[in-house]
Motif scaffolding. Structure first.
Motif, mmCIF file in Angstrom:
data_model
loop_
_atom_site.group_PDB
_atom_site.id
_atom_site.type_symbol
_atom_site.label_atom_id
_atom_site.label_comp_id
_atom_site.label_asym_id
_atom_site.label_seq_id
_atom_site.Cartn_x
_atom_site.Cartn_y
_atom_site.Cartn_z
ATOM 1 N N ALA A 37 0.837 -1.205 0.000
ATOM 2 C CA ALA A 37 0.000 0.000 0.000
ATOM 3 C C ALA A 37 0.876 1.261 0.000
ATOM 4 C CB ALA A 37 -0.937 -0.019 1.214
ATOM 5 N N VAL A 38 1.933 1.244 0.800
ATOM 6 C CA VAL A 38 2.844 2.401 0.819
ATOM 7 C C VAL A 38 3.477 2.575 -0.567
ATOM 8 C CG1 VAL A 38 5.040 3.269 1.757
ATOM 9 C CG2 VAL A 38 3.349 2.233 3.282
ATOM 10 N N THR A 39 3.844 1.458 -1.184
ATOM 11 C CA THR A 39 4.475 1.510 -2.508
ATOM 12 C C THR A 39 3.511 2.086 -3.546
ATOM 13 O OG1 THR A 39 5.809 -0.400 -1.918
ATOM 14 C CG2 THR A 39 5.655 0.124 -4.267
ATOM 15 N N LEU A 40 2.255 1.649 -3.483
ATOM 16 C CA LEU A 40 1.251 2.168 -4.424
ATOM 17 C C LEU A 40 1.121 3.685 -4.274
ATOM 18 C CD1 LEU A 40 -1.177 1.695 -6.411
ATOM 19 C CD2 LEU A 40 -2.618 1.509 -4.373
ATOM 20 N N LEU A 41 0.996 4.142 -3.034
ATOM 21 C CA LEU A 41 0.840 5.573 -2.799
ATOM 22 C C LEU A 41 2.080 6.337 -3.276
ATOM 23 C CD1 LEU A 41 -0.798 5.491 0.761
ATOM 24 C CD2 LEU A 41 -1.936 5.889 -1.426
ATOM 25 N N GLU A 85 -6.989 -4.600 -4.917
ATOM 26 C CA GLU A 85 -6.507 -5.081 -6.218
ATOM 27 C C GLU A 85 -5.269 -4.306 -6.656
ATOM 28 O OE1 GLU A 85 -7.579 -7.653 -7.967
ATOM 29 O OE2 GLU A 85 -9.063 -8.081 -6.413
ATOM 30 N N ASP A 86 -5.331 -2.987 -6.489
ATOM 31 C CA ASP A 86 -4.248 -2.130 -7.006
ATOM 32 C C ASP A 86 -2.881 -2.480 -6.414
ATOM 33 O OD1 ASP A 86 -6.248 -0.910 -8.349
ATOM 34 O OD2 ASP A 86 -6.196 0.982 -7.227
ATOM 35 N N ILE A 87 -2.859 -2.925 -5.158
ATOM 36 C CA ILE A 87 -1.553 -3.208 -4.542
ATOM 37 C C ILE A 87 -0.909 -4.476 -5.091
ATOM 38 C CG2 ILE A 87 -2.024 -1.956 -2.387
ATOM 39 C CD1 ILE A 87 -2.467 -4.749 -1.056
ATOM 40 N N ARG A 88 -1.647 -5.251 -5.897
ATOM 41 C CA ARG A 88 -1.081 -6.479 -6.494
ATOM 42 C C ARG A 88 -0.647 -6.255 -7.936
ATOM 43 N NH1 ARG A 88 -0.511 -9.308 -1.866
ATOM 44 N NH2 ARG A 88 -2.226 -8.644 -0.582
#
Ligand code: DC
Length: 222
Positions: A37-41, A85-88
């Motif tokens: 989640a941190v990476t996505l952000l 979904e987005d974090i994968r």
């Protein structure tokens, strides 16, 4: 009690942790999802994966939370937005090892993990749970499987979502992520001295769940 489940990518940690938690009625904490989640952000905000200070600040301020989802699969939220979904995505998967290697990012995440796991019975999965996050966990298991088998599982998982990938490329990606996660300076991927090693290469999911449940029950009765 805390059941710590560590191991490399594709060893089956999240599936096994989710199923063991469901069997005992315990909480499941997916720490990889937090780093994802941190990476996505960070990707969305244009923060460079090498910018330790900005990433640490982001990790500290990000509102990451979980809610129970279908089949015990946790739903992941960043603030009010669902990011399950987005974090994968392949972009997040490609960047998460570098982002999660920064000490300030890990400090922020570990503090939250201890808070979340410090209450009641919980299964926590990750890379450094038995070594750093919960060094006093009552039960520690280190799941492994051969590179080929781990790549095969990841490939099938992605194919199930309609993403076509080739086995060889999956093996290379998994090996690269293992190398990165194992050789980082802070909290590298490695089994705790008192972890029970469990090779899942030739075992089905139910067999692994049964084995882990057996280990937990032995600990409870001992
Ligand atoms: O388990 P996963 O594939 O969702 O984890 C994604 C990445 O997050 C993994 O490559 C390394 C990092 N991670 C970590 O450094 N420490 C953890 N406890 C969990 C995951």
């Amino acid at each position: 009690m805390v059941l710590a489940i560590d191991g490399p990518a594709g060893a089956g940690k999240s599936t096994i942790s989710r199923m063991v938690a469901a069997r005992f009625g315990w909480t499941y904490l997916d720490t990889g999802a937090m780093y994802r989640a941190v990476t996505l952000l960070a990707l969305e905000q244009g923060i460079a994966p090498g910018d330790s200070g900005a990433l640490g600040q982001l990790a500290e301020n990000a509102e990451i939370s979980f809610q129970p989802g279908p089949g015990g699969q946790p739903r992941v939220f960043a603030g009010c937005r669902e990011v399950t979904e987005d974090i994968r995505s392949p972009e997040v998967t490609a960047a998460v090892s570098e982002v999660s290697a920064h000490a300030p990012v890990r400090e922020a995440m570990v503090a939250r993990q201890r808070e979340a796991g410090g209450q009641g019975d919980v299964v926590v999965d990750g890379r450094d749970i038995g070594t750093v996050v919960f060094p006093r966990a009552e039960v520690k298991i280190f799941l492994t499987a051969s590179n080929t088998e781990r790549a095969r599982r990841r490939r099938l998982e992605l194919e199930g979502k309609g993403v076509a990938v080739c086995q060889e490329r999956m093996e290379q990606e998994i090996a690269a992520r293992d190398d990165f996660d194992s050789s980082r300076a802070v909290a590298p991927l490695r089994p705790a001295a008192d972890a029970i090693m469990l090779d899942t290469t030739d075992l089905g999911i139910e067999q692994v769940v049964d084995r882990v449940a057996e280990i937990v029950q032995q600990n409870q009765s001992g």
